[in-house]
Design an enzyme around this catalytic site. Structure first.
Site, PDB file in Angstrom:
ATOM      1  N   ASP A  30     -13.238 -24.317  -2.972  1.00  0.00           N
ATOM      2  CA  ASP A  30     -13.265 -24.116  -4.423  1.00  0.00           C
ATOM      3  C   ASP A  30     -11.932 -24.578  -5.012  1.00  0.00           C
ATOM      4  OD1 ASP A  30     -15.098 -22.078  -6.432  1.00  0.00           O
ATOM      5  OD2 ASP A  30     -13.079 -22.636  -7.102  1.00  0.00           O
ATOM      6  N   ILE A  31     -11.991 -25.235  -6.153  1.00  0.00           N
ATOM      7  CA  ILE A  31     -10.775 -25.778  -6.770  1.00  0.00           C
ATOM      8  C   ILE A  31      -9.883 -24.664  -7.334  1.00  0.00           C
ATOM      9  CG2 ILE A  31     -11.619 -26.151  -9.146  1.00  0.00           C
ATOM     10  CD1 ILE A  31     -10.450 -29.048  -8.885  1.00  0.00           C
ATOM     11  N   ASN A  86     -23.725 -16.480  -8.055  1.00  0.00           N
ATOM     12  CA  ASN A  86     -23.878 -16.187  -9.474  1.00  0.00           C
ATOM     13  C   ASN A  86     -25.128 -16.910  -9.969  1.00  0.00           C
ATOM     14  OD1 ASN A  86     -21.468 -14.689  -9.608  1.00  0.00           O
ATOM     15  ND2 ASN A  86     -20.268 -16.568  -9.803  1.00  0.00           N
ATOM     16  N   GLY A  92     -23.006 -14.819 -14.555  1.00  0.00           N
ATOM     17  CA  GLY A  92     -21.679 -15.412 -14.460  1.00  0.00           C
ATOM     18  C   GLY A  92     -21.666 -16.815 -13.904  1.00  0.00           C
ATOM     19  N   GLN A  93     -22.848 -17.435 -13.803  1.00  0.00           N
ATOM     20  CA  GLN A  93     -22.887 -18.812 -13.278  1.00  0.00           C
ATOM     21  C   GLN A  93     -22.339 -19.776 -14.327  1.00  0.00           C
ATOM     22  OE1 GLN A  93     -26.811 -20.099 -12.055  1.00  0.00           O
ATOM     23  NE2 GLN A  93     -26.049 -21.975 -11.102  1.00  0.00           N
ATOM     24  N   HIS A  99     -25.173 -22.584  -5.634  1.00  0.00           N
ATOM     25  CA  HIS A  99     -24.102 -22.598  -4.641  1.00  0.00           C
ATOM     26  C   HIS A  99     -23.782 -21.187  -4.209  1.00  0.00           C
ATOM     27  CE1 HIS A  99     -22.329 -22.457  -8.680  1.00  0.00           C
ATOM     28  NE2 HIS A  99     -21.375 -21.702  -8.177  1.00  0.00           N
ATOM     29  N   HIS A 101     -20.732 -18.838  -2.917  1.00  0.00           N
ATOM     30  CA  HIS A 101     -19.289 -18.674  -2.718  1.00  0.00           C
ATOM     31  C   HIS A 101     -19.084 -17.905  -1.412  1.00  0.00           C
ATOM     32  CE1 HIS A 101     -17.918 -19.421  -7.001  1.00  0.00           C
ATOM     33  NE2 HIS A 101     -19.195 -19.127  -7.239  1.00  0.00           N
TER      34      HIS A 101
HETATM   35  P1  5GP Z   1     -19.901 -20.365 -10.645  1.00  0.00           P
HETATM   36  O1  5GP Z   1     -19.110 -19.695 -11.741  1.00  0.00           O
HETATM   37  O2  5GP Z   1     -20.875 -21.364 -11.225  1.00  0.00           O
HETATM   38  O3  5GP Z   1     -20.540 -19.399  -9.698  1.00  0.00           O
HETATM   39  O4  5GP Z   1     -18.837 -21.113  -9.758  1.00  0.00           O
HETATM   40  C1  5GP Z   1     -18.403 -22.412  -9.988  1.00  0.00           C
HETATM   41  C2  5GP Z   1     -17.197 -22.633  -9.114  1.00  0.00           C
HETATM   42  O5  5GP Z   1     -16.929 -24.026  -9.052  1.00  0.00           O
HETATM   43  C3  5GP Z   1     -15.911 -21.976  -9.650  1.00  0.00           C
HETATM   44  O6  5GP Z   1     -15.415 -21.049  -8.691  1.00  0.00           O
HETATM   45  C4  5GP Z   1     -14.966 -23.151  -9.876  1.00  0.00           C
HETATM   46  O7  5GP Z   1     -13.622 -22.864  -9.535  1.00  0.00           O
HETATM   47  C5  5GP Z   1     -15.554 -24.216  -8.977  1.00  0.00           C
HETATM   48  N1  5GP Z   1     -15.291 -25.563  -9.445  1.00  0.00           N
HETATM   49  C6  5GP Z   1     -15.401 -26.020 -10.714  1.00  0.00           C
HETATM   50  N2  5GP Z   1     -15.104 -27.321 -10.782  1.00  0.00           N
HETATM   51  C7  5GP Z   1     -14.785 -27.706  -9.522  1.00  0.00           C
HETATM   52  C8  5GP Z   1     -14.376 -28.958  -8.954  1.00  0.00           C
HETATM   53  O8  5GP Z   1     -14.266 -29.991  -9.614  1.00  0.00           O
HETATM   54  N3  5GP Z   1     -14.137 -28.980  -7.616  1.00  0.00           N
HETATM   55  C9  5GP Z   1     -14.262 -27.855  -6.851  1.00  0.00           C
HETATM   56  N4  5GP Z   1     -13.987 -27.978  -5.529  1.00  0.00           N
HETATM   57  N5  5GP Z   1     -14.648 -26.660  -7.344  1.00  0.00           N
HETATM   58  C10 5GP Z   1     -14.909 -26.590  -8.668  1.00  0.00           C
END
Ligand code: 5GP
Ligand code: ZN
Length: 118
Positions: A30-31, A86, A92-93, A99, A101
């Protein structure tokens, strides 16, 4: 989905720190990690969210569950880890490509409200 970030990462069009990849799935760090180890595992096929998965995805989802523990072990999470999916705006998605986590490497609270992915 041409405008989906995770489809672009899965296709190799946008770089990521990939830890595992095969024909069905990809896992990358994760970034914005919320713990020393925080990676995402996702199917290469675009599925908006867990709520959009159907019976045709059953084997794929099972494969992802088993890969979760294998990759967590490979990332050194021998003491345990947390998985979060999420789902939807209310869940919270923020990126609408299913995906998982996988988070660990520090003691995590037994109160799940004390860890966030944002
Ligand atoms: P969500 O909130 O949809 O469950 O999680 C999305 C996740 O994607 C977040 O934890 C966010 O930090 C990660 N993310 C967003 N953009 C990027 C990216 O460009 N590269 C990577 N590796 N992770 C990302
Ligand atoms: Zn996608």
């Amino acid at each position: 989905m041409s405008d989906c970030l995770f489809c672009k990462i899965a296709a190799g069009e946008i770089p990521a720190k990939v830890i595992f990849e095969d024909e069905d799935v990809i896992a990358f760090h994760d970034i914005h990690p919320v713990a020393p180890v925080h990676f995402l595992l996702l199917p290469k096929v675009h599925i908006d969210s867990l709520a959009h998965a159907t019976a045709q995805h059953q084997a794929l989802l099972g494969k992802m569950m088993l890969l979760t523990s294998k990759l967590a072990a490979e990332q050194g999470l021998s003491d345990g880890y947390r998985t979060i999916i999420n789902t939807g705006h209310g869940g919270g998605q923020t990126f609408f490509h299913l995906h998982i986590h996988i988070i660990g490497g520090k003691p995590l609270s037994t109160n799940i409200s004390e860890i966030s992915t944002q």
